[in-house]
Motif scaffolding. Sequence first.
Motif, PDB file in Angstrom:
ATOM      1  N   MET A   2       0.815  -1.214   0.000  1.00 17.56           N
ATOM      2  CA  MET A   2       0.000   0.000   0.000  1.00 17.56           C
ATOM      3  C   MET A   2       0.851   1.267   0.000  1.00 17.56           C
ATOM      4  O   MET A   2       1.879   1.361   0.671  1.00 17.56           O
ATOM      5  CB  MET A   2      -0.891  -0.011   1.250  1.00 17.56           C
ATOM      6  CG  MET A   2      -1.775   1.206   1.423  1.00 17.56           C
ATOM      7  SD  MET A   2      -2.764   1.019   2.944  1.00 17.56           S
ATOM      8  CE  MET A   2      -3.446   2.670   3.084  1.00 17.56           C
ATOM      9  N   ASP A   3       0.393   2.248  -0.785  1.00 17.64           N
ATOM     10  CA  ASP A   3       0.978   3.588  -0.761  1.00 17.64           C
ATOM     11  C   ASP A   3       0.307   4.352   0.380  1.00 17.64           C
ATOM     12  O   ASP A   3      -0.759   4.955   0.217  1.00 17.64           O
ATOM     13  CB  ASP A   3       0.733   4.280  -2.102  1.00 17.64           C
ATOM     14  CG  ASP A   3       1.366   5.663  -2.179  1.00 17.64           C
ATOM     15  OD1 ASP A   3       1.907   6.146  -1.155  1.00 17.64           O
ATOM     16  OD2 ASP A   3       1.314   6.283  -3.256  1.00 17.64           O
ATOM     17  N   VAL A   4       0.919   4.284   1.541  1.00 19.22           N
ATOM     18  CA  VAL A   4       0.353   4.899   2.744  1.00 19.22           C
ATOM     19  C   VAL A   4       0.593   6.405   2.715  1.00 19.22           C
ATOM     20  O   VAL A   4       1.704   6.855   2.446  1.00 19.22           O
ATOM     21  CB  VAL A   4       0.988   4.282   4.012  1.00 19.22           C
ATOM     22  CG1 VAL A   4       0.417   4.938   5.257  1.00 19.22           C
ATOM     23  CG2 VAL A   4       0.774   2.770   4.032  1.00 19.22           C
ATOM     24  N   HIS A   5      -0.438   7.189   3.012  1.00 10.61           N
ATOM     25  CA  HIS A   5      -0.332   8.648   3.014  1.00 10.61           C
ATOM     26  C   HIS A   5      -0.072   9.137   4.438  1.00 10.61           C
ATOM     27  O   HIS A   5      -0.917   8.959   5.327  1.00 10.61           O
ATOM     28  CB  HIS A   5      -1.607   9.276   2.468  1.00 10.61           C
ATOM     29  CG  HIS A   5      -1.790   9.077   0.991  1.00 10.61           C
ATOM     30  ND1 HIS A   5      -2.652   9.845   0.229  1.00 10.61           N
ATOM     31  CD2 HIS A   5      -1.212   8.192   0.133  1.00 10.61           C
ATOM     32  CE1 HIS A   5      -2.598   9.439  -1.037  1.00 10.61           C
ATOM     33  NE2 HIS A   5      -1.739   8.438  -1.119  1.00 10.61           N
ATOM     34  N   VAL A   6       1.069   9.748   4.638  1.00 12.93           N
ATOM     35  CA  VAL A   6       1.447  10.226   5.967  1.00 12.93           C
ATOM     36  C   VAL A   6       0.472  11.285   6.451  1.00 12.93           C
ATOM     37  O   VAL A   6       0.140  12.239   5.723  1.00 12.93           O
ATOM     38  CB  VAL A   6       2.880  10.788   5.951  1.00 12.93           C
ATOM     39  CG1 VAL A   6       3.230  11.427   7.301  1.00 12.93           C
ATOM     40  CG2 VAL A   6       3.880   9.689   5.618  1.00 12.93           C
ATOM     41  N   ASN A   7      -0.040  11.081   7.668  1.00  8.48           N
ATOM     42  CA  ASN A   7      -0.962  12.013   8.347  1.00  8.48           C
ATOM     43  C   ASN A   7      -2.384  12.003   7.809  1.00  8.48           C
ATOM     44  O   ASN A   7      -3.252  12.650   8.400  1.00  8.48           O
ATOM     45  CB  ASN A   7      -0.439  13.459   8.306  1.00  8.48           C
ATOM     46  CG  ASN A   7       0.715  13.681   9.251  1.00  8.48           C
ATOM     47  OD1 ASN A   7       0.939  12.896  10.151  1.00  8.48           O
ATOM     48  ND2 ASN A   7       1.464  14.746   9.028  1.00  8.48           N
ATOM     49  N   ASP A   8      -2.646  11.303   6.717  1.00  2.00           N
ATOM     50  CA  ASP A   8      -3.992  11.314   6.141  1.00  2.00           C
ATOM     51  C   ASP A   8      -4.738  10.055   6.581  1.00  2.00           C
ATOM     52  O   ASP A   8      -4.923   9.095   5.829  1.00  2.00           O
ATOM     53  CB  ASP A   8      -3.913  11.394   4.620  1.00  2.00           C
ATOM     54  CG  ASP A   8      -5.249  11.799   3.996  1.00  2.00           C
ATOM     55  OD1 ASP A   8      -6.286  11.666   4.683  1.00  2.00           O
ATOM     56  OD2 ASP A   8      -5.242  12.237   2.829  1.00  2.00           O
ATOM     57  N   VAL A   9      -5.175  10.076   7.834  1.00  2.40           N
ATOM     58  CA  VAL A   9      -5.751   8.883   8.454  1.00  2.40           C
ATOM     59  C   VAL A   9      -7.013   8.427   7.741  1.00  2.40           C
ATOM     60  O   VAL A   9      -7.209   7.224   7.493  1.00  2.40           O
ATOM     61  CB  VAL A   9      -6.028   9.147   9.947  1.00  2.40           C
ATOM     62  CG1 VAL A   9      -6.786   7.992  10.572  1.00  2.40           C
ATOM     63  CG2 VAL A   9      -4.704   9.380  10.694  1.00  2.40           C
ATOM     64  N   GLU A  10      -7.892   9.347   7.396  1.00  3.06           N
ATOM     65  CA  GLU A  10      -9.152   8.966   6.756  1.00  3.06           C
ATOM     66  C   GLU A  10      -8.894   8.307   5.402  1.00  3.06           C
ATOM     67  O   GLU A  10      -9.537   7.307   5.058  1.00  3.06           O
ATOM     68  CB  GLU A  10     -10.069  10.169   6.608  1.00  3.06           C
ATOM     69  CG  GLU A  10     -10.578  10.715   7.929  1.00  3.06           C
ATOM     70  CD  GLU A  10     -11.233   9.637   8.787  1.00  3.06           C
ATOM     71  OE1 GLU A  10     -12.050   8.864   8.256  1.00  3.06           O
ATOM     72  OE2 GLU A  10     -10.924   9.581   9.989  1.00  3.06           O
ATOM     73  N   ASN A  68      -2.107   3.221   9.144  1.00  7.36           N
ATOM     74  CA  ASN A  68      -3.132   4.212   9.507  1.00  7.36           C
ATOM     75  C   ASN A  68      -2.604   5.644   9.498  1.00  7.36           C
ATOM     76  O   ASN A  68      -3.304   6.568   9.084  1.00  7.36           O
ATOM     77  CB  ASN A  68      -3.783   3.882  10.850  1.00  7.36           C
ATOM     78  CG  ASN A  68      -2.830   3.929  12.028  1.00  7.36           C
ATOM     79  OD1 ASN A  68      -1.617   3.705  11.879  1.00  7.36           O
ATOM     80  ND2 ASN A  68      -3.366   4.183  13.212  1.00  7.36           N
ATOM     81  N   THR A  69      -1.378   5.837   9.928  1.00  8.51           N
ATOM     82  CA  THR A  69      -0.813   7.189  10.035  1.00  8.51           C
ATOM     83  C   THR A  69       0.336   7.446   9.069  1.00  8.51           C
ATOM     84  O   THR A  69       0.725   8.587   8.854  1.00  8.51           O
ATOM     85  CB  THR A  69      -0.268   7.430  11.453  1.00  8.51           C
ATOM     86  OG1 THR A  69       0.782   6.474  11.714  1.00  8.51           O
ATOM     87  CG2 THR A  69      -1.367   7.286  12.492  1.00  8.51           C
ATOM     88  N   GLY A  70       0.891   6.384   8.504  1.00  9.22           N
ATOM     89  CA  GLY A  70       2.192   6.488   7.865  1.00  9.22           C
ATOM     90  C   GLY A  70       3.273   6.395   8.918  1.00  9.22           C
ATOM     91  O   GLY A  70       3.013   6.510  10.132  1.00  9.22           O
ATOM     92  N   PHE A  71       4.508   6.150   8.478  1.00  7.36           N
ATOM     93  CA  PHE A  71       5.626   6.095   9.423  1.00  7.36           C
ATOM     94  C   PHE A  71       5.989   7.535   9.765  1.00  7.36           C
ATOM     95  O   PHE A  71       6.620   8.243   8.979  1.00  7.36           O
ATOM     96  CB  PHE A  71       6.807   5.350   8.807  1.00  7.36           C
ATOM     97  CG  PHE A  71       7.948   5.164   9.762  1.00  7.36           C
ATOM     98  CD1 PHE A  71       7.855   4.244  10.802  1.00  7.36           C
ATOM     99  CD2 PHE A  71       9.110   5.910   9.633  1.00  7.36           C
ATOM    100  CE1 PHE A  71       8.904   4.078  11.695  1.00  7.36           C
ATOM    101  CE2 PHE A  71      10.163   5.744  10.515  1.00  7.36           C
ATOM    102  CZ  PHE A  71      10.061   4.827  11.544  1.00  7.36           C
ATOM    103  N   HIS A  72       5.595   7.967  10.951  1.00  6.77           N
ATOM    104  CA  HIS A  72       5.574   9.401  11.260  1.00  6.77           C
ATOM    105  C   HIS A  72       5.990   9.664  12.698  1.00  6.77           C
ATOM    106  O   HIS A  72       5.168  10.069  13.530  1.00  6.77           O
ATOM    107  CB  HIS A  72       4.152   9.927  11.004  1.00  6.77           C
ATOM    108  CG  HIS A  72       3.992  11.400  11.182  1.00  6.77           C
ATOM    109  ND1 HIS A  72       4.701  12.330  10.455  1.00  6.77           N
ATOM    110  CD2 HIS A  72       3.162  12.113  11.998  1.00  6.77           C
ATOM    111  CE1 HIS A  72       4.340  13.544  10.825  1.00  6.77           C
ATOM    112  NE2 HIS A  72       3.411  13.448  11.761  1.00  6.77           N
TER     113      HIS A  72
END
Length: 265
Positions: free
Chosen positions: A10-18, A46-50
């Motif tokens: 998955m292309d996880v979006h940092v900070n874009d939880v929804e 859920n959060t990205g590696f942040h």
Amino acid sequence: MKKRLTLLQMDVHVNDVEYNYNRVQELLTQSLTENPDIIVLPETWNTGFHPSDDLITIADRNGGERTKSLLTAFAKEHNVNIIGGSVAVAKDDLVFNTSYAYNREGALVGEYSKMHGFSPAKEDKYFASGTHTTHFELDGIPCSTVICYDIRFPELVRMAALPGTELLFVPAQWPTMRLRHWQVLNEVRAIENQLFLCAVNGCGTIGRVQSTGHSAVYDPWGGTNLLEMDTNEGIASVDIDLTVVEDIRNKINIFRDRKPELYNL
């Protein structure tokens, strides 16, 4: 025993939880066309590696309530096992990097919080450390999970393997600059612990860092990896034959021959 592993890179979006929760739901639904026995997600989807000061404000509250609700309902409705990658979970004033495993009935059978925070990215400053390994069964298969940086610590992986584990899951957000490490470490951990290893990585970018993808499945003999994805978001499946584990352990029984009384670690 043969089982089908379905990997969700998955292309996880940092900070874009929804966005991330909606995208996971979409990918889970799409993966059903693969007829999976076990679906596997990447790290911190859920959060990205942040690792940052605002992490606790976007982490899953109440001990992972939102994530647990999603995964248990999906597993039960579709009669499928799920390794939920990992998510940032807030417990009181701490955030843990936690993986949940669900069986076909939607029961939580395994829970593991990452022990080794990646200190170069200050993960150890913003995530609390787990304190124990996890061992569970999916369709009768002894399984365990470690997360990303954990794979660099052979002592931990051996602890995860010792109770007869035959299938190890490694959700991650591993960067392109260390792709070769990702490939070699996962393959070696599979060989030295005589088990199947399913490593599911993220893809896309985290700030200026590219996650390398290359999610893969390795067998205990280490001949060729059974599956390796590219750098793009996607879904891929592979069938594994668990009788291979018994075969190699009968032929080269490292667990019988090891001498822990001589190891001063």
